[in-house]
Design a protein around this motif. Structure first.
Motif, PDB file in Angstrom:
ATOM      1  N   HIS A  23      -5.541  -8.754   4.456  1.00 57.78           N
ATOM      2  CA  HIS A  23      -4.246  -8.720   3.794  1.00 57.78           C
ATOM      3  C   HIS A  23      -4.459  -7.505   2.562  1.00 57.78           C
ATOM      4  N   ARG A  24      -5.199  -6.335   2.860  1.00 53.87           N
ATOM      5  CA  ARG A  24      -5.158  -5.178   1.749  1.00 53.87           C
ATOM      6  C   ARG A  24      -4.964  -3.987   2.591  1.00 53.87           C
ATOM      7  N   ASP A  25      -4.623  -2.911   1.942  1.00 56.70           N
ATOM      8  CA  ASP A  25      -4.730  -1.553   2.669  1.00 56.70           C
ATOM      9  C   ASP A  25      -5.895  -1.077   2.573  1.00 56.70           C
TER      10      ASP A  25
ATOM     11  N   VAL B  82       0.562  -3.064  13.177  1.00 56.23           N
ATOM     12  CA  VAL B  82      -0.448  -2.354  12.266  1.00 56.23           C
ATOM     13  C   VAL B  82       0.439  -1.098  11.664  1.00 56.23           C
ATOM     14  N   HIS B  83       0.761  -1.143  10.270  1.00 52.89           N
ATOM     15  CA  HIS B  83       1.670  -0.183   9.750  1.00 52.89           C
ATOM     16  C   HIS B  83       0.547   0.907   9.109  1.00 52.89           C
ATOM     17  N   ALA B  84       0.962   2.142   9.125  1.00 52.86           N
ATOM     18  CA  ALA B  84       0.318   3.207   8.600  1.00 52.86           C
ATOM     19  C   ALA B  84       0.983   3.979   7.736  1.00 52.86           C
TER      20      ALA B  84
ATOM     21  N   PRO C 206      -1.942  10.461   0.054  1.00 54.01           N
ATOM     22  CA  PRO C 206      -3.496  10.183  -0.701  1.00 54.01           C
ATOM     23  C   PRO C 206      -3.477   8.628  -0.884  1.00 54.01           C
ATOM     24  N   ILE C 207      -2.309   8.115  -1.147  1.00 55.33           N
ATOM     25  CA  ILE C 207      -2.542   6.675  -1.409  1.00 55.33           C
ATOM     26  C   ILE C 207      -2.306   5.741  -0.146  1.00 55.33           C
ATOM     27  N   GLY C 208      -2.111   6.459   1.023  1.00 56.11           N
ATOM     28  CA  GLY C 208      -1.747   5.854   2.391  1.00 56.11           C
ATOM     29  C   GLY C 208      -3.004   5.115   2.844  1.00 56.11           C
ATOM     30  N   GLY C 209      -2.422   4.304   4.199  1.00 54.18           N
ATOM     31  CA  GLY C 209      -3.512   3.739   4.558  1.00 54.18           C
ATOM     32  C   GLY C 209      -3.093   2.673   5.700  1.00 54.18           C
ATOM     33  N   TYR C 210      -3.752   1.822   6.164  1.00 57.53           N
ATOM     34  CA  TYR C 210      -3.543   0.676   7.182  1.00 57.53           C
ATOM     35  C   TYR C 210      -3.326  -0.407   6.805  1.00 57.53           C
ATOM     36  N   ARG C 211      -2.331  -1.441   7.203  1.00 56.46           N
ATOM     37  CA  ARG C 211      -1.899  -2.687   6.757  1.00 56.46           C
ATOM     38  C   ARG C 211      -1.464  -3.300   8.076  1.00 56.46           C
TER      39      ARG C 211
END
Length: 318
Positions: free
Chosen positions: A18-20, A51-53, A57-62
């Motif tokens: 439960h984190r990015d 899985v959300h993307a 620069p502050i993006g990521g997978y969650r």
């Protein structure tokens, strides 16, 4: 490079924290390239994992919530906890579903966890649930109303058999003493109230939406300790104990008030005078009954019975 199935499980385990995660972080953890991470994320999506993307620069997978339930990945402690919890049961209408889920989990447990579960099962004694059991659909409906901030309408039967119709802004469901309770703001009485979930009959549709209030007393746990006995159990005892309040507080689930440095007043709520007698006896202090007379009379009966039991050759009366 790890084999794909094992790597997918490792990736899923990381996403379930439960984190990015940035693509670079996941690649470092898995020992692969960011391109491989993108491919593995695609495979998880094909299996039903949302899985959300996010780009930038502050993006990521969650890992998010999906429309369907995909396979779950549990660590050792979580798997053992699920098995023990399913064995416990306690909500009517869920016995068959619990058995199906338990069978599925136990079938895939590795041998090391089977030994842990077997040891727990051999050590625990599962006693039958005493008292009424609330229907699963009631808990579900109340929980949904809490989440949606919708007023509940229901018919209620109090402990003395009185019937009433209530409109309540639900705040929390509470599991206490093998029973379920609803804590909410009773709009008709303009005050907080606690209801036994097995004594309410829901009416549909729900009432208007509301804004959740601050918990009573600013602390729901403190409120329940202060009021639960008064609202949920019909019998109330008041006793004077020959012991300092600080020695009694915390040893018994009641209200303790200091009278002086050597005595205190204890207020207990219960549905049985025998339980009150047992609790006070366990404190192992001198005491006097201030109220009610019914408790005094019950103690006389119990005292005579215990006294008879100490007399050689006598049989205690009933």
């Amino acid at each position: 490079m790890r084999e794909t199935p094992g790597r997918l499980l490792r990736l899923l385990s990381l996403l379930q924290m439960h984190r990015d995660w940035s693509g670079t972080e996941l690649a470092d953890r898995l020992g692969v390239t960011t391109r491989t991470v993108r491919r593995d994320v695609g495979r998880l999506r094909e299996l039903g994992y949302p899985v959300h993307a996010a780009m930038g620069p502050i993006g990521g997978y969650r890992l998010g919530a999906g429309a369907e339930l995909p396979p779950l990945l549990l660590d050792d402690d979580e798997a053992v906890a699920v098995v023990v919890g399913l064995h416990a049961g306690g909500v009517s209408g869920l016995a068959e579903a619990s058995l199906r889920a338990l069978t599925k989990v136990e079938q895939v447990l590795p041998s090391r966890l089977r030994h842990r579960v077997a040891a727990l099962e051999a050590s625990l004694l599962a006693l039958p649930v005493r008292g009424p059991v609330v229907a699963a659909e009631v808990l579900t409906a109340v929980s949904s109303a809490i989440r949606a901030s919708e007023t509940l309408r229901f018919d209620y039967v109090s402990h003395d058999g009185r019937e009433s119709r209530r409109a309540v802004e639900p705040h929390r469901l509470v599991s206490w003493g093998r029973r379920w309770y609803l804590v909410g703001w009773d709009t008709g009485r303009a005050d907080w109230r606690t209801f036994r979930a097995d004594r309410l009959t829901l009416r549909t549709p729900n009432g208007p939406r509301f804004t959740h209030r601050e918990p009573p007393d600013g602390d729901l746990t403190a409120y329940l300790k202060r009021t639960m006995g008064r609202e949920m159990w019909p019998l109330r005892a008041v006793l004077k104990l020959h012991a300092p309040a600080e020695e009694v507080a915390g040893r018994v689930d009641g209200e303790v008030t200091a009278l002086d440095s050597k005595t205190c007043r204890l207020e207990l709520a219960s549905d049985s005078w025998d339980i009150v007698a047992f609790v006070v006896g366990m404190l192992d202090v001198r005491f006097e009954v201030e109220s009610p007379p019914e408790l005094t009379e019950r103690l006389r009966v119990l005292s005579a019975r215990y006294d008879a039991a100490t007399q050689r050759g006598s049989i205690p009366g009933r």
